[in-house]
Design an enzyme around this catalytic site. Structure first.
Site, PDB file in Angstrom:
ATOM      1  CG  HIS A  83      -1.961  -1.103   1.140  1.00 19.97           C
ATOM      2  ND1 HIS A  83      -2.865  -1.325   2.155  1.00 19.97           N
ATOM      3  CD2 HIS A  83      -2.217  -2.051   0.209  1.00 19.97           C
ATOM      4  CE1 HIS A  83      -3.623  -2.369   1.860  1.00 19.97           C
ATOM      5  NE2 HIS A  83      -3.236  -2.829   0.673  1.00 19.97           N
ATOM      6  CG  HIS A 241      -7.490  -3.149  -2.424  1.00 17.46           C
ATOM      7  ND1 HIS A 241      -6.983  -2.116  -1.659  1.00 17.46           N
ATOM      8  CD2 HIS A 241      -6.769  -4.248  -2.083  1.00 17.46           C
ATOM      9  CE1 HIS A 241      -6.032  -2.579  -0.875  1.00 17.46           C
ATOM     10  NE2 HIS A 241      -5.877  -3.870  -1.122  1.00 17.46           N
ATOM     11  CG  ASP A 245      -3.130  -5.074  -3.266  1.00 21.53           C
ATOM     12  OD1 ASP A 245      -2.802  -4.180  -2.456  1.00 21.53           O
ATOM     13  OD2 ASP A 245      -3.910  -5.997  -2.964  1.00 21.53           O
ATOM     14  CG  HIS A 268       0.204  -9.448  -2.935  1.00 22.60           C
ATOM     15  ND1 HIS A 268       0.222  -8.099  -3.208  1.00 22.60           N
ATOM     16  CD2 HIS A 268      -0.722  -9.621  -1.956  1.00 22.60           C
ATOM     17  CE1 HIS A 268      -0.641  -7.487  -2.425  1.00 22.60           C
ATOM     18  NE2 HIS A 268      -1.241  -8.385  -1.665  1.00 22.60           N
TER      19      HIS A 268
END
Length: 315
Positions: A83, A241, A245, A268
């Site tokens: 973030h 969001h 990321d 991720h």
């Protein structure tokens, strides 16, 4: 107008909170840094009394389960960096030193907005040194079942196209594409919060995750509705969001990217994985002093010591 200069913060900013996974209190101070310093994390408060400097670079990533972790857990690591890295990348901060007194970044409200507001209070300063970009020269793609992440060449700028597809009907399938700029990041991405499904909470707790999660820092998704009383900040907050990321993870490339990023059911692991695939072959990319100039050179060696840059601030 975009700046072709490297940038840093005009002053230091301090934020504190708890880690979303550890639940432990933590304080960070983001300090200005000189040209070619890049983004680095200084772990303080280590049990042995020795501070540890960790470069924010994909080669330093040690874990990608539910968050991105850099550094070695035994000798010092920093978790959930995505973030803050997203905010720095989105606002065009090339150089900064992040002092942190614990092993996990504070989750704050679950988005990048608190970091953006803190940075905006002190402002962005030019470093007087030219910025460089990573120019994507060849299509690079990784796959895991039906999920994929890829980078493609484009003439200028950086474009993201992210699609999610969840069995939960509250989230469902959603796709968003955008050209990244500081203004677009502030307006469309920074405020999108992290999310999780209520049915997974007990499993996460048993695995040592989400110990600090609450309705103040996470969008909680039930079987038929969002649990948070205030609802969503955006109708498509979930995919926004995921873009947030992706911006943070791709900042670990070491320089801003001139190219297009596309993912389907990524996360991720795939965000970092596509960087690994990119740098596996020097024919995949070149370093340019500015998009579209003739001063392009293949990267002789792209190591942790290189300055880590973000997108140009709109000055």
């Amino acid at each position: 107008m975009r700046s072709n200069q490297q940038t840093t913060l005009k002053g230091a900013v301090t934020l504190s909170g708890i880690g979303v996974h550890s639940g432990n209190p933590v304080e960070i101070t983001i300090r200005p840094a000189p040209a070619n310093h890049g983004i680095a994390f200084l772990r303080t408060g280590m049990p042995n009394g020795n501070d540890r400097l960790i470069q924010a670079h994909h080669a330093c990533v040690s874990a990608t389960e539910l968050c991105t972790v850099i550094g070695d857990v035994d000798s010092g690591a920093v978790a959930t960096i995505e973030h803050l890295m997203s905010a720095l990348f989105g606002l065009g901060i090339d150089n900064a030193l992040v002092e942190i007194d614990g092993p996990e970044m504070p989750i704050l409200d679950g988005s990048a907005l608190p970091f953006v507001k803190a940075i905006d209070k002190v402002g962005v300063a030019g470093c007087g040194v030219p910025r460089r970009w990573i120019k994507i020269l060849r299509h690079v793609r990784i796959e895991a079942g039906t999920a994929f992440a890829e980078l493609r060449p484009i003439d200028r700028g950086f474009r993201l196209d992210v699609e999610i597809d969840f069995a939960n009907p509250v989230i469902g399938r959603s796709r968003k594409a955008m050209d990244l700029s500081a203004a677009a990041y502030r307006r469309e991405i920074a405020g999108a919060r992290t999310f999780g499904m209520m049915k997974d909470v007990e499993r996460y707790w048993k695995a040592g995750f989400a110990l600090g999660a609450s309705l103040e820092n996470t969008v909680a998704v039930g079987e038929t509705a969002v649990v948070n009383p205030e609802g969503l900040r955006f109708a498509d907050e979930f995919v926004r969001h995921k873009i947030l990321d992706a911006v943070g993870d791709l900042a670990l490339a070491g320089l801003p990217i001139q190219g297009a990023y596309r993912s389907y059911c990524g996360g991720h692991r795939m965000n970092v994985g596509v960087l690994t695939a990119l740098f596996a072959d020097r024919a995949n990319y070149a370093i340019v002093e500015a998009p579209g100039t003739r001063r392009e050179t293949a990267l002789a060696e792209f190591g942790v010591g290189l300055g880590i840059a973000a997108f140009a601030a709109e000055l």
